[in-house]
Design an enzyme around this catalytic site. Structure first.
Site, PDB file in Angstrom:
ATOM      1  N   ASP A 105      29.362  48.481  39.880  1.00 45.76           N
ATOM      2  CA  ASP A 105      29.604  48.993  41.223  1.00 45.76           C
ATOM      3  C   ASP A 105      28.287  49.259  41.962  1.00 45.76           C
ATOM      4  O   ASP A 105      27.402  49.941  41.422  1.00 45.76           O
ATOM      5  CB  ASP A 105      30.388  50.309  41.077  1.00 45.76           C
ATOM      6  CG  ASP A 105      30.957  50.812  42.370  1.00 45.76           C
ATOM      7  OD1 ASP A 105      31.852  50.165  42.926  1.00 45.76           O
ATOM      8  OD2 ASP A 105      30.499  51.885  42.832  1.00 45.76           O
TER       9      ASP A 105
ATOM     10  N   ASP B 143      34.816  48.117  34.914  1.00 49.15           N
ATOM     11  CA  ASP B 143      34.029  48.518  36.070  1.00 49.15           C
ATOM     12  C   ASP B 143      33.029  49.576  35.603  1.00 49.15           C
ATOM     13  O   ASP B 143      33.408  50.535  34.935  1.00 49.15           O
ATOM     14  CB  ASP B 143      34.959  49.120  37.129  1.00 49.15           C
ATOM     15  CG  ASP B 143      34.623  48.650  38.519  1.00 49.15           C
ATOM     16  OD1 ASP B 143      33.471  48.877  38.936  1.00 49.15           O
ATOM     17  OD2 ASP B 143      35.498  48.072  39.186  1.00 49.15           O
TER      18      ASP B 143
ATOM     19  N   HIS C 148      39.561  44.914  46.080  1.00 50.01           N
ATOM     20  CA  HIS C 148      40.257  46.136  46.505  1.00 50.01           C
ATOM     21  C   HIS C 148      39.646  46.770  47.750  1.00 50.01           C
ATOM     22  O   HIS C 148      40.155  47.785  48.221  1.00 50.01           O
ATOM     23  CB  HIS C 148      40.248  47.132  45.339  1.00 50.01           C
ATOM     24  CG  HIS C 148      38.852  47.538  44.967  1.00 50.01           C
ATOM     25  ND1 HIS C 148      37.953  46.670  44.374  1.00 50.01           N
ATOM     26  CD2 HIS C 148      38.179  48.697  45.141  1.00 50.01           C
ATOM     27  CE1 HIS C 148      36.806  47.282  44.189  1.00 50.01           C
ATOM     28  NE2 HIS C 148      36.905  48.504  44.648  1.00 50.01           N
ATOM     29  N   ASP C 149      38.547  46.232  48.244  1.00 44.22           N
ATOM     30  CA  ASP C 149      37.892  46.782  49.442  1.00 44.22           C
ATOM     31  C   ASP C 149      38.086  45.915  50.676  1.00 44.22           C
ATOM     32  O   ASP C 149      37.646  46.295  51.768  1.00 44.22           O
ATOM     33  CB  ASP C 149      36.370  46.901  49.200  1.00 44.22           C
ATOM     34  CG  ASP C 149      36.022  47.894  48.113  1.00 44.22           C
ATOM     35  OD1 ASP C 149      36.782  48.865  47.933  1.00 44.22           O
ATOM     36  OD2 ASP C 149      34.989  47.695  47.439  1.00 44.22           O
TER      37      ASP C 149
ATOM     38  N   GLU D  91      27.859  44.181  41.874  1.00 43.44           N
ATOM     39  CA  GLU D  91      28.277  44.269  43.285  1.00 43.44           C
ATOM     40  C   GLU D  91      27.059  44.679  44.110  1.00 43.44           C
ATOM     41  O   GLU D  91      26.425  45.695  43.808  1.00 43.44           O
ATOM     42  CB  GLU D  91      29.388  45.313  43.432  1.00 43.44           C
ATOM     43  CG  GLU D  91      29.991  45.291  44.826  1.00 43.44           C
ATOM     44  CD  GLU D  91      30.576  46.619  45.281  1.00 43.44           C
ATOM     45  OE1 GLU D  91      31.421  46.599  46.170  1.00 43.44           O
ATOM     46  OE2 GLU D  91      30.174  47.680  44.747  1.00 43.44           O
TER      47      GLU D  91
HETATM   48  C1  NOJ Z   1      32.244  49.879  45.811  1.00 38.15           C
HETATM   49  C2  NOJ Z   1      33.669  49.918  45.367  1.00 38.15           C
HETATM   50  O1  NOJ Z   1      34.156  48.611  45.315  1.00 38.15           O
HETATM   51  C3  NOJ Z   1      34.400  50.777  46.351  1.00 38.15           C
HETATM   52  O2  NOJ Z   1      35.798  50.741  46.178  1.00 38.15           O
HETATM   53  C4  NOJ Z   1      33.874  52.188  46.228  1.00 38.15           C
HETATM   54  O3  NOJ Z   1      34.446  52.978  47.249  1.00 38.15           O
HETATM   55  C5  NOJ Z   1      32.353  52.232  46.363  1.00 38.15           C
HETATM   56  N1  NOJ Z   1      31.682  51.194  45.663  1.00 38.15           N
HETATM   57  C6  NOJ Z   1      31.824  53.543  45.819  1.00 38.15           C
HETATM   58  O4  NOJ Z   1      31.963  53.543  44.420  1.00 38.15           O
END
Ligand code: NOJ
Length: 566
Positions: free
Chosen positions: A206, A106, A337-338, A265
């Site tokens: 990210d 990451d 994970h989100d 992302e």
């Molecule tokens: C995206 C990540 O997937 C998330 O978990 C994070 O809180 C935010 N970016 C900030 O880095």
């Protein structure tokens, strides 16, 4: 991009790959401190190779105050002691490579931690690093603009030391880097090369489409009541985003030809922009994570969920399939994970339909064109956590949202249902290895409670049951590796107006696959697409209802893949 590199793009290795995401905090704890770690992960790699995945994407493991579970990095070139050390990382990397898999890190470079030495230096207005972050003087005694943060409140924090504000799109512990500064960019590229030279095989980047901000930092329109506006028009795919990614490609990615996987992302990215980001001839990224399909069940914000309409899902994913058909490439995901767990969100996590709905969702996703991503536990049919009171939550996003809402006059029961359904902690409960008290995750006290359903839903039980969700994922991954039509085939959506059945074909040469999935807990039927009566069944998720000529009849949550040679 060099001509030979472009030649590779068509059959780049990652087109036939499946990626498995590990959120290290919640995967496997080797030392009993209740937090997962690298040695724990290394000890569980046979679970991944058994599944047949090609790539491990590891969420952040660098030193971090853990304000956002590692997405707030204070040293890019080391390992947080909670996860191990560089020697443990090298052991992991070696063990991944020994099994013929790759490891993708990451890369969190939209922001650092406020405890990163770069930011600490930057707090001094005289420092050469002042400009590595976004510092602005107060405006009429207040924040420099009205942008809100993704984690509630203002996107600006006052630093009393210099009476100036710094920008943080996420928490105040995550100050945004200023990509306008070429020295900062150079330092990031050097850091990336350091990991690649160590042997890692690429990066998941990210929120990388937020790195270019409109330097004027204009006020946002305020749509809803409240003091803060949505600044995204000024930083989502901002003015220099393509310059930065092309420069990164030149300075870093192109130096390792044919070896890496890069995925950006990108919240808020459109299909048209994704074509640009993933066009191999432009030399930016291999693929992006888009967010459209995981926003279809949002109402006024993500914590106001509404039921998914299947026709919306088909329209959205179908548009991405056709938009990236001739140029670029899709990534495919339900979970990370989100996101809440897909079997609870779009399937049925009750005892009767859990396996069927989890395997139907998997089948539909994995048969799209693109690179599928499996998030830890998804292959077991892991479900949302039984989160009751606010004490059950750990995630900064949920906690801040709750505090804000209560401050604005809401009652806990107004806010908690949205958090329970959509909160990120749902994805972060420990991996369920077996039926023992902490699910085999730790011998200590887990940092977040294990889902009590682990007594039934766990890897040990899944491996022993040939009809489990795990073995279905294993078969889907094997099918992708064996059947070129899964990787390369054209995509055609069928039945776009049907609210119950998801159906499409994939064609490659003379091979055509028909994929059908019932998104309901009732029997569903439609007219059988022409030419498919009696076709070979390549894969399904359980007993089918007896076929009826001319009718496509699917049992509750049934999925099937048929094949035909024209
Ligand atoms: C995206 C990540 O997937 C998330 O978990 C994070 O809180 C935010 N970016 C900030 O880095």
């Amino acid at each position: 991009m060099a001509a030979d590199d472009m030649g590779h793009a068509e059959d780049a290795w990652w087109r036939s790959a499946v990626v498995y995401q590990v959120y290290p905090r919640s995967f496997a704890d080797s030392d009993g401190d209740g937090v997962g770690d690298l040695d724990g992960l290394t000890g569980r790699l046979d679970h991944l190779s058994g599944l047949g995945v090609d790539v491990l994407w590891l969420s952040p493991v660098s030193p971090s105050p853990q304000a956002d579970n590692g997405y707030d990095i204070s040293d890019y070139q080391d390992i947080d002691p909670v996860f191990g050390d560089l020697a443990a990382f090298d052991r992991l990397l070696g063990a991944v490579h020994e099994r013929g898999m790759k490891l993708v890190m990451d890369l969190v470079v939209n922001h650092t931690s406020d405890e990163h030495p770069w930011f600490q230096e930057s707090r001094d207005p005289a420092s050469p690093k002042r400009d590595w972050y976004w510092w602005r003087p107060p405006r009429e005694g207040r924040e420099p603009n009205n942008w809100g943060s993704f984690f509630s409140g203002s996107a600006w924090e006052l630093d009393a030391a210099s009476d100036a504000y710094y920008l943080h799109l996420f928490s105040p512990k995550q100050p945004d880097l200023n990509w306008e500064n070429p020295w900062m960019r150079r330092a990031v590229y050097a850091m990336m090369r350091w990991w690649l030279d160590r042997g890692v095989d690429g990066f998941r980047m990210d929120v990388v489409n937020l790195i270019s901000k409109d330097p004027a930092l204009p006020d946002a329109e305020v749509h809803e009541q409240g003091p803060y506006g949505d600044g995204s028009p000024y930083f989502v795919c901002g003015p220099r985003i393509h310059d930065y990614l092309q420069e990164m490609h030149r300075e870093v990615i192109a130096r390792y030809p044919g070896r890496l996987l890069t995925v950006g992302e990108m919240p808020g990215v459109t299909v048209e922009q994704a074509r640009l980001f993933t066009d191999p001839a432009r030399a930016e990224l291999d693929m992006v994570f888009q967010f459209e399909h995981v926003g279809l069940d949002h109402g006024r914000g993500k914590f106001d969920p509404r039921p998914l309409r299947l026709t919306d899902l088909k329209a959205s994913l179908g548009r991405w399939q056709s938009g990236l058909a001739d140029v670029g490439w899709n990534s495919l995901y339900w979970n990370n994970h989100d996101q809440p767990r897909v079997v609870s969100r779009f399937g049925d996590d009750g005892p009767i339909h859990r396996t069927r709905s989890a395997t139907m969702l998997a089948t539909v996703l994995h048969l799209h064109r693109g690179t599928p991503y499996v998030y830890q536990g998804e292959e077991l049919g892991m479900a949302n956590a039984p989160l009751r009171t606010i004490e059950d939550f750990r995630d900064i996003e949920s906690l801040n949202h709750y505090t804000d809402a209560l401050r604005a006059g809401a009652e806990p029961e107004d806010v908690l249902p949205g958090l329970r359904a959509m909160g990120r902690d749902n994805a972060r409960t420990p991996m369920q290895w077996d039926a023992s008290p902490h699910a085999g995750f730790t011998t200590g006290t887990p940092w977040i409670p294990v889902n009590p359903d682990h007594t039934e839903v766990n890897a040990e039980a899944a491996l022993a049951d040939p009809d489990s969700v795990y073995h279905h994922y294993r078969r889907l991954i094997a099918l992708r590796h064996q059947e070129p039509a899964v990787v390369h085939g054209d995509f055609t959506m069928l039945l776009p107006d049907d609210e119950r059945i998801y159906a499409f074909t994939r064609r490659y040469g003379r091979t055509v696959l028909l994929v059908v999935g019932n998104f309901t807990g009732d029997t569903a039927s439609a007219v059988m697409p022409a030419g498919w009566d009696g076709a070979e069944l390549v894969m399904g998720n359980g007993p089918s209802v007896p076929p009826r000529p001319g009718r496509l009849v699917l049992a509750p949550w049934e999925a099937r893949v048929h094949r035909r040679n024209d």
